[in-house]
Design a protein around this motif. Structure first.
Motif, PDB file in Angstrom:
ATOM      1  N   VAL A 329      -5.131  -7.552  -3.239  1.00  0.00           N
ATOM      2  CA  VAL A 329      -4.024  -8.256  -3.900  1.00  0.00           C
ATOM      3  C   VAL A 329      -2.805  -8.306  -2.985  1.00  0.00           C
ATOM      4  O   VAL A 329      -2.678  -7.502  -2.054  1.00  0.00           O
ATOM      5  CB  VAL A 329      -3.603  -7.569  -5.226  1.00  0.00           C
ATOM      6  CG1 VAL A 329      -4.681  -7.738  -6.275  1.00  0.00           C
ATOM      7  CG2 VAL A 329      -3.251  -6.104  -5.014  1.00  0.00           C
ATOM      8  N   ASN A 330      -1.884  -9.250  -3.290  1.00  0.00           N
ATOM      9  CA  ASN A 330      -0.625  -9.299  -2.553  1.00  0.00           C
ATOM     10  C   ASN A 330       0.373  -8.335  -3.209  1.00  0.00           C
ATOM     11  O   ASN A 330       0.029  -7.630  -4.160  1.00  0.00           O
ATOM     12  CB  ASN A 330      -0.104 -10.743  -2.479  1.00  0.00           C
ATOM     13  CG  ASN A 330       0.273 -11.304  -3.857  1.00  0.00           C
ATOM     14  OD1 ASN A 330       0.423 -10.550  -4.816  1.00  0.00           O
ATOM     15  ND2 ASN A 330       0.418 -12.609  -3.951  1.00  0.00           N
ATOM     16  N   ALA A 331       1.597  -8.353  -2.707  1.00  0.00           N
ATOM     17  CA  ALA A 331       2.595  -7.386  -3.189  1.00  0.00           C
ATOM     18  C   ALA A 331       2.859  -7.532  -4.683  1.00  0.00           C
ATOM     19  O   ALA A 331       3.260  -6.576  -5.354  1.00  0.00           O
ATOM     20  CB  ALA A 331       3.890  -7.560  -2.411  1.00  0.00           C
ATOM     21  N   ASP A 350       0.443  -0.425   0.420  1.00  0.00           N
ATOM     22  CA  ASP A 350       1.371   0.633   0.048  1.00  0.00           C
ATOM     23  C   ASP A 350       2.572   0.581   0.999  1.00  0.00           C
ATOM     24  O   ASP A 350       2.445   0.855   2.191  1.00  0.00           O
ATOM     25  CB  ASP A 350       0.650   1.990   0.147  1.00  0.00           C
ATOM     26  CG  ASP A 350       1.519   3.129  -0.334  1.00  0.00           C
ATOM     27  OD1 ASP A 350       2.714   3.160   0.049  1.00  0.00           O
ATOM     28  OD2 ASP A 350       1.024   3.985  -1.072  1.00  0.00           O
ATOM     29  N   PHE A 351       3.730   0.216   0.427  1.00  0.00           N
ATOM     30  CA  PHE A 351       4.896  -0.025   1.275  1.00  0.00           C
ATOM     31  C   PHE A 351       5.503   1.248   1.841  1.00  0.00           C
ATOM     32  O   PHE A 351       6.146   1.208   2.874  1.00  0.00           O
ATOM     33  CB  PHE A 351       5.959  -0.818   0.490  1.00  0.00           C
ATOM     34  CG  PHE A 351       5.576  -2.241   0.350  1.00  0.00           C
ATOM     35  CD1 PHE A 351       6.017  -3.177   1.269  1.00  0.00           C
ATOM     36  CD2 PHE A 351       4.718  -2.648  -0.660  1.00  0.00           C
ATOM     37  CE1 PHE A 351       5.628  -4.496   1.167  1.00  0.00           C
ATOM     38  CE2 PHE A 351       4.329  -3.961  -0.779  1.00  0.00           C
ATOM     39  CZ  PHE A 351       4.784  -4.894   0.148  1.00  0.00           C
ATOM     40  N   PRO A 382       7.589  -6.982  -6.603  1.00  0.00           N
ATOM     41  CA  PRO A 382       6.589  -6.345  -5.734  1.00  0.00           C
ATOM     42  C   PRO A 382       6.235  -4.953  -6.272  1.00  0.00           C
ATOM     43  O   PRO A 382       7.069  -4.316  -6.924  1.00  0.00           O
ATOM     44  CB  PRO A 382       7.315  -6.238  -4.395  1.00  0.00           C
ATOM     45  CG  PRO A 382       8.768  -6.155  -4.760  1.00  0.00           C
ATOM     46  CD  PRO A 382       8.948  -6.931  -6.034  1.00  0.00           C
ATOM     47  N   TYR A 383       5.035  -4.493  -5.998  1.00  0.00           N
ATOM     48  CA  TYR A 383       4.646  -3.127  -6.399  1.00  0.00           C
ATOM     49  C   TYR A 383       4.975  -2.195  -5.239  1.00  0.00           C
ATOM     50  O   TYR A 383       4.296  -2.192  -4.209  1.00  0.00           O
ATOM     51  CB  TYR A 383       3.151  -3.074  -6.715  1.00  0.00           C
ATOM     52  CG  TYR A 383       2.673  -1.698  -7.151  1.00  0.00           C
ATOM     53  CD1 TYR A 383       3.083  -1.151  -8.363  1.00  0.00           C
ATOM     54  CD2 TYR A 383       1.815  -0.949  -6.350  1.00  0.00           C
ATOM     55  CE1 TYR A 383       2.656   0.104  -8.771  1.00  0.00           C
ATOM     56  CE2 TYR A 383       1.372   0.310  -6.756  1.00  0.00           C
ATOM     57  CZ  TYR A 383       1.804   0.825  -7.966  1.00  0.00           C
ATOM     58  OH  TYR A 383       1.370   2.065  -8.370  1.00  0.00           O
ATOM     59  N   THR A 384       6.044  -1.422  -5.405  1.00  0.00           N
ATOM     60  CA  THR A 384       6.464  -0.536  -4.310  1.00  0.00           C
ATOM     61  C   THR A 384       6.453   0.927  -4.752  1.00  0.00           C
ATOM     62  O   THR A 384       6.890   1.803  -4.019  1.00  0.00           O
ATOM     63  CB  THR A 384       7.893  -0.884  -3.854  1.00  0.00           C
ATOM     64  OG1 THR A 384       8.738  -0.853  -5.000  1.00  0.00           O
ATOM     65  CG2 THR A 384       7.961  -2.259  -3.215  1.00  0.00           C
ATOM     66  N   TYR A 385       5.969   1.178  -5.941  1.00  0.00           N
ATOM     67  CA  TYR A 385       5.987   2.533  -6.512  1.00  0.00           C
ATOM     68  C   TYR A 385       4.992   3.441  -5.781  1.00  0.00           C
ATOM     69  O   TYR A 385       3.945   2.996  -5.317  1.00  0.00           O
ATOM     70  CB  TYR A 385       5.604   2.412  -7.988  1.00  0.00           C
ATOM     71  CG  TYR A 385       5.538   3.714  -8.738  1.00  0.00           C
ATOM     72  CD1 TYR A 385       6.686   4.442  -9.028  1.00  0.00           C
ATOM     73  CD2 TYR A 385       4.308   4.202  -9.191  1.00  0.00           C
ATOM     74  CE1 TYR A 385       6.605   5.629  -9.750  1.00  0.00           C
ATOM     75  CE2 TYR A 385       4.232   5.382  -9.907  1.00  0.00           C
ATOM     76  CZ  TYR A 385       5.382   6.084 -10.177  1.00  0.00           C
ATOM     77  OH  TYR A 385       5.301   7.251 -10.882  1.00  0.00           O
TER      78      TYR A 385
END
Ligand code: FAD
Ligand code: NAD
Length: 479
Positions: A329-331, A350-351, A382-385
């Protein structure tokens, strides 16, 4: 040797051509959407704004956010191959085993604070109305992104505006001679809990658990501690590694935890690979290991990891991560336009760790579910957690952790000075460092409420010059 069995299904979605549409407008005057709707009516295709494939934790949290964010007549369909509406899996290998005799009926347990909880996120009555619909015990077997259709195994087609794939993973199976025996099982669902609990509850059983990971170790400890003496149940845990949780724990800690489990009354057979499980003439099962040993047992639980469920989209090109498995998946947790993925089955970037990965823990299922749910309603977060996870085995073996805690990384541990020589590892912090000496993971052993501090440390992405800098990076004091 032992081979793995994996199931794959392949189908073609029958997208039919139609020439007439039941409306006053001529076909040539209709918009694409109107044409689609007309065809749906003609073919009896139901349509929903949101279609959720899977009924686990990620699905539940996505729905929660959809309902919070879409006030414009959302219609939601959840399709689950399980019978039960969404529930939490963590208690299945922990607290439920410590509950009273009625646990199979009420599925209640006491949480860490002693509060009574039920495994279901919401009662059954919440599902099955105009907004929230639940289809149970049916699999989605295909997805057609161009037509925005999902195909169910009973042949039904459902149209979506936004679709979420939250299919989690399937327990890996091993190809034993007695693999189809009802007493050779995997363990993932509430039905698995009920069956095993009832079986163990009959008393005087010998249970063999295969696997030294999270599930094998937690289940072994939960059964042994709660029903071992009470029901005269003997447990043998077998795995090929030298100690339990060796994918996460450094060797010394894995050894220590294994000793603790042995001390609690479990027979642990480490460094042993089970070659076969056969049915004996006596009706019992015989477990055979690679060192030539064998023993009789009443039940074998195979807990040797999961395979992500990426068999829902055969007619659609969805990229599968060749290294970690799962849908890429993308961000914003999208695999394609209008198709989102969350939970165990998502391969995401994973950022804070600067790498793509797949996480098989509940906090990640919750957080990705929430982000996907919001984004399905039109947001683009965006998913940055950085999700955390935890485990509890014996009273002295428990932890919370965050980031990349792969035991193959270099580790640096800080331990509280033991007051009791018998308990060398009471409270501590383990730092996991990458090749550039940057902290990428933190495990707080017997040391709780430190996850925020651990996340900040990982986010700094600063190379550690002298490991002693880490001595006080995360406190050992109670907070
Ligand atoms: P799942 O919960 O696996 O849900 C996926 C759902 O999709 C299932 O209902 C499945 O039947 C359904 N499905 C799959 N394919 C299809 C299809 N084709 N059509 C329709 N439906 C489909 N994590 C922690 O962090 N801490 C813990 O203490 C912990 N304990 C655990 C204990 C146990 C016994 C288990 C099994 C797991 C535990 N986990 C724990 C892991 C955690 O439960 C998972 O990471 C989490 O459940 C993942 O959520 P999910 O929604 O992605 O997948
Ligand atoms: P896992 O990935 O944690 O562990 C896999 C284990 O399988 C390995 O440690 C190894 O001991 C064992 N194994 C592999 N091949 C084997 C073989 N041929 N014979 C014997 N053992 C073999 O997976 P799991 O423990 O099966 O857990 C299932 C899933 O549930 C995972 O996604 C896990 O993360 C999740 N879970 C998480 C928690 C938690 O976070 N506390 C608790 C329970 C389950």
């Amino acid at each position: 040797g032992i081979s793995l069995e994996e199931e794959q299904t392949k189908t073609d979605i029958p997208v039919e051509e139609s020439t007439t549409a039941p409306t006053n407008k001529k076909e040539s005057e209709m918009t694409e959407e109107e044409l689609r709707r007309a065809k749906d009516v003609e073919y009896g295709i139901e349509s929903f704004k949101y279609v959720i494939i899977g009924g686990g934790a990620a699905a539940y949290h996505a729905i929660d956010k959809i309902l919070e964010n879409d006030k414009n007549n959302p219609t939601i369909l959840i399709i689950s191959k399980e019978y039960n509406v969404p529930y939490q899996r963590p208690p299945l290998s922990k607290n439920l085993w410590a509950s009273g005799d009625n646990v199979v009926e009420d599925l209640e347990y006491s949480d860490w604070s002693g509060k009574k909880q039920n495994i279901f996120f919401e009662p059954e009555s919440v599902y099955g109305n105009e907004v929230l619909n639940f289809v149970r015990t049916l699999k989605v077997i295909d997805l057609h992104v161009d037509e925005r259709l999902v195909l169910l195994e009973d042949g039904k087609l459902i149209r979506y505006e936004k679709c979420l794939i939250a299919t989690g993973g399937e327990p890996r199976r091993l190809n034993f001679s007695a693999k189809n025996d009802p007493n050779v099982t995997t363990y993932r669902t509430v039905e698995d809990f009920k069956n095993l609990y009832n079986f163990v509850g009959e008393g005087n059983k010998h249970i063999t658990v295969l696997g030294g990971g999270f599930l094998g170790s937690e289940l072994t400890c939960a059964i042994s501690q709660n029903l071992g003496e009470k029901k005269n149940v003997k447990i043998t845990q077998v795995f090929p590694e030298s100690g339990v949780l060796s994918n996460v724990f450094p060797d010394y800690l894995s050894e220590h935890a294994t000793e603790e489990i042995k001390r609690s009354g479990v027979q642990v057979l480490n460094k042993k690979l089970v070659k076969d499980v056969e049915k004996a003439e006596s009706g019992k099962l015989v477990v055979k290991t690679d060192d030539g040993n064998q023993w009789e047992t009443d039940h074998v639980v195979v807990a040797v990891g999961i395979v992500p469920n990426t068999n829902v989209a055969n007619s659609t090109t969805l990229e599968i991560d060749p290294k970690n498995g799962g849908y890429v998946v993308n961000a914003e947790l999208q695999a394609r336009s209008n198709v989102y993925v969350a939970g165990d089955v998502a391969s995401y970037y994973d950022f804070s760790l600067n790498t793509r990965r797949r996480v098989e823990h509940i906090d990640h299922a919750r957080a990705t579910g929430e982000t996907a749910g919001k984004n399905m309603t039109g947001k683009s977060e965006p998913y940055t957690y950085q999700p955390f996870f935890w485990s509890d085995l014996t009273p002295g073996v428990g932890f919370e952790a965050v980031g990349n805690t792969d035991s193959k990384l270099k580790t640096f541990s800080v331990w509280e000075k033991p007051t009791d020589e018998q308990k060398p590892y009471n409270k501590g912090v383990i730092y996991y460092l990458n090749d550039n000496n940057v902290v990428v993971g933190v495990l707080c052993y017997g040391n709780y409420n430190k996850m925020a501090a651990a996340r900040s440390l990982i986010l700094k992405k600063k190379p550690v010059k002298d490991l002693n800098e880490l001595q006080h990076a995360i406190s050992l004091k109670e907070e």
